[in-house]
Design a protein around this motif. Structure first.
Motif, short mmCIF file in Angstrom:
data_model
loop_
_atom_site.label_atom_id
_atom_site.label_comp_id
_atom_site.label_asym_id
_atom_site.label_seq_id
_atom_site.Cartn_x
_atom_site.Cartn_y
_atom_site.Cartn_z
N ASN A 235 118.37 102.64 -59.39
CA ASN A 235 119.83 102.78 -59.42
C ASN A 235 120.42 101.58 -58.71
O ASN A 235 119.81 101.01 -57.80
CB ASN A 235 120.28 104.06 -58.71
N VAL A 236 121.64 101.21 -59.08
CA VAL A 236 122.25 100.00 -58.51
C VAL A 236 123.67 100.27 -58.04
O VAL A 236 124.48 100.82 -58.79
CB VAL A 236 122.28 98.85 -59.55
N LEU A 237 123.95 99.89 -56.79
CA LEU A 237 125.34 99.69 -56.36
C LEU A 237 125.57 98.19 -56.45
O LEU A 237 124.96 97.42 -55.69
CB LEU A 237 125.56 100.18 -54.93
N PHE A 238 126.42 97.77 -57.39
CA PHE A 238 126.73 96.36 -57.52
C PHE A 238 128.07 96.08 -56.88
O PHE A 238 129.06 96.80 -57.09
CB PHE A 238 126.78 95.91 -58.98
N LYS B 232 125.30 88.32 -64.25
CA LYS B 232 125.32 89.46 -63.33
C LYS B 232 124.88 90.74 -64.05
O LYS B 232 124.09 91.53 -63.53
CB LYS B 232 126.72 89.66 -62.75
N VAL B 233 125.42 90.94 -65.24
CA VAL B 233 125.07 92.14 -66.02
C VAL B 233 123.59 92.13 -66.36
O VAL B 233 122.90 93.15 -66.27
CB VAL B 233 125.93 92.22 -67.30
N GLU B 234 123.06 90.95 -66.71
CA GLU B 234 121.64 90.83 -67.02
C GLU B 234 120.79 91.20 -65.80
O GLU B 234 119.78 91.89 -65.92
CB GLU B 234 121.32 89.41 -67.47
N GLY B 235 121.22 90.74 -64.62
CA GLY B 235 120.47 91.05 -63.40
C GLY B 235 120.43 92.53 -63.11
O GLY B 235 119.37 93.08 -62.74
N VAL B 236 121.55 93.21 -63.28
CA VAL B 236 121.59 94.66 -63.07
C VAL B 236 120.71 95.36 -64.09
O VAL B 236 119.99 96.32 -63.77
CB VAL B 236 123.04 95.18 -63.13
N VAL C 7 120.42 89.41 -53.16
CA VAL C 7 121.27 88.40 -53.76
C VAL C 7 120.64 87.92 -55.07
O VAL C 7 119.47 87.48 -55.06
CB VAL C 7 121.47 87.19 -52.83
N LEU C 8 121.36 88.03 -56.14
CA LEU C 8 120.96 87.40 -57.39
C LEU C 8 121.56 85.99 -57.37
O LEU C 8 122.77 85.82 -57.55
CB LEU C 8 121.46 88.19 -58.59
N SER C 9 120.73 85.00 -57.08
CA SER C 9 121.20 83.62 -57.00
C SER C 9 121.31 83.04 -58.40
O SER C 9 120.34 83.06 -59.17
CB SER C 9 120.23 82.78 -56.15
N LEU C 10 122.48 82.52 -58.72
CA LEU C 10 122.74 82.09 -60.09
C LEU C 10 122.46 80.62 -60.32
O LEU C 10 122.63 80.13 -61.45
CB LEU C 10 124.19 82.43 -60.46
N ASP C 11 122.05 79.91 -59.28
CA ASP C 11 121.61 78.52 -59.43
C ASP C 11 120.58 78.24 -58.34
O ASP C 11 120.48 78.96 -57.34
CB ASP C 11 122.79 77.55 -59.35
N VAL D 72 119.30 100.41 -54.96
CA VAL D 72 119.42 99.11 -54.30
C VAL D 72 120.87 98.66 -54.36
O VAL D 72 121.63 99.05 -55.26
CB VAL D 72 118.52 98.05 -54.97
N ILE D 73 121.25 97.84 -53.39
CA ILE D 73 122.57 97.19 -53.40
C ILE D 73 122.37 95.75 -53.83
O ILE D 73 121.52 95.03 -53.28
CB ILE D 73 123.23 97.25 -52.02
N ILE D 74 123.13 95.33 -54.83
CA ILE D 74 122.98 93.99 -55.39
C ILE D 74 124.32 93.27 -55.39
O ILE D 74 125.36 93.85 -55.72
CB ILE D 74 122.44 94.06 -56.84
N THR D 75 124.30 92.00 -55.00
CA THR D 75 125.42 91.11 -55.23
C THR D 75 124.89 89.87 -55.94
O THR D 75 123.66 89.71 -56.09
CB THR D 75 126.15 90.75 -53.93
N ALA D 76 125.79 89.00 -56.36
CA ALA D 76 125.36 87.80 -57.09
C ALA D 76 126.37 86.70 -56.85
O ALA D 76 127.58 86.96 -56.73
CB ALA D 76 125.24 88.09 -58.58
#
Length: 360
Positions: free
Chosen positions: A163-166, A150-154, A102-106, A73-77
């Protein structure tokens, strides 16, 4: 006979252990974690986002990697202070036919993505401290908290078998990167903070200032990487005054010899060491001109020199990513990206301009 019996018994114990671990993982997926997040929702999002390409995207460039990409997966935050960068990031992702999470942080970011960017799945990350909605400066308490989140989300994705492409939202993705990322027996592939064509060899074990860039990396899901990220998060909790990148590479340097095998360049790897490949984490740095850092900050390296350098020293290969790092604050990043025709999102945030940069 006794030797064969012992091998058979050992193998049976391994299978039993794997069965138990799988059962525990299933239980975790269906449960809320300690911060009230429903991990089963994240698991569903990961399943739908795996494969990285949208339906209409031709996979010809990465067809040889299909077995790996099926579980990638491709992840951004981001938090709300960088939603404009998320919009610009989406322009480049759509242009290449990628799907991402998207890992939304709020909660405001989560609501915005759901209301205005509904084609992108959002998962709201929660933790022991609240992430503010505004943008933050490097190494401020909020910046470090965002980095830790971000690290926690990955790590959640790795634990669930993906697997993650961050990529940070200020990554400009010009071309499909996967042929540079997937190598046999390589667990962690990362960009570096050496400016393009830096004559000094990058070596994190010898030089404390040589760090991989945690804004763009590919990491495989396995026991080694799950353990690594779990330990890094523990270290971040005890070094809250430092950013994730510094903490990560401090931890990497602290590991005993033989735990990390760092390649000087990326490529397929055949282990020659005696230790089992399942116990040694193998990493490699991406080319610092194809995957560049700190080129937009007006420093000594002239951004216009990138294409000639690629032509003369990289066999006329083309730039894959540009990272708008080494710039303080949202506005400065936007201004620099605009100056190089790398800001594609329209002012209303809902459309994308055509790509006109000389890098294409």
């Amino acid at each position: 006979g006794n030797v064969n019996l012992k091998k058979s018994t050992d193998f049976s114990m391994i299978l039993l252990l794997l069965s138990v671990l799988s059962f525990v993982q299933v239980l975790e997926i269906g449960a809320y974690n300690s911060h009230g997040m429903n991990i089963s929702i994240l698991h569903d999002i990961l399943i739908k986002s795996a494969g990285v390409y949208s339906i209409n995207k031709s996979k010809s460039a990465s067809i040889d990697f299909s077995s790996v990409l099926r579980k990638t997966v491709i992840i951004t935050a981001c938090n709300y202070g960088y939603v404009n960068h998320l919009q610009n990031f989406k322009c480049f992702m759509d242009r290449l036919g990628f799907k991402f999470i998207v890992l939304s942080l709020d909660s405001r970011t989560h609501a915005y993505v759901n209301d205005h960017m509904s084609s992108i799945p959002s998962f709201e990350l929660k933790g022991r401290k609240k992430v503010n909605e505004g943008s933050s400066l490097f190494r401020s308490a909020q910046f470090n908290l965002i980095a830790e989140r971000k690290v926690e989300g990955v790590l959640y994705a790795l634990r669930l078998g993906f697997n993650v492409l961050f990529a940070d939202t200020d990554i400009i993705l010009l071309r499909d990167p996967f042929r540079h990322l997937i190598w046999n027996n390589v667990d962690y592939v990362h960009s570096i903070n050496h400016v393009c064509d830096n004559p000094n060899a990058w070596d994190f074990q010898k030089n404390e200032y040589d760090e991989g860039n945690t804004g763009f990396y590919f990491i495989r899901s396995n026991a080694k990487t799950v353990n690594l990220y779990s330990k890094v998060i523990e270290s971040m909790s005890s070094m809250e005054h430092l950013d994730d990148q510094t903490v990560f590479w401090k931890y990497m340097r602290s590991l005993p010899n033989g735990i990390i095998h760092a390649l000087s360049t990326c490529g397929h790897f055949t282990p020659s060491f005696k230790s089992n490949v399942n116990q040694v984490l193998v990493s490699c740095p991406l080319d610092n001109c194809l995957f560049s850092s700190c080129l937009l900050n007006g420093g000594m390296f002239n951004f216009s020199s990138l294409s000639p350098i690629l032509r003369d020293t990289r066999g006329d290969q083309k730039a894959v990513t540009i990272h708008a790092n080494c710039l303080k604050g949202n506005d400065m990043k936007v201004s620099s990206m605009r100056s190089q025709q790398l800001w594609l999102v329209t002012d209303d945030g809902f459309s994308c301009n055509a790509m006109t940069s000389s890098l294409i």
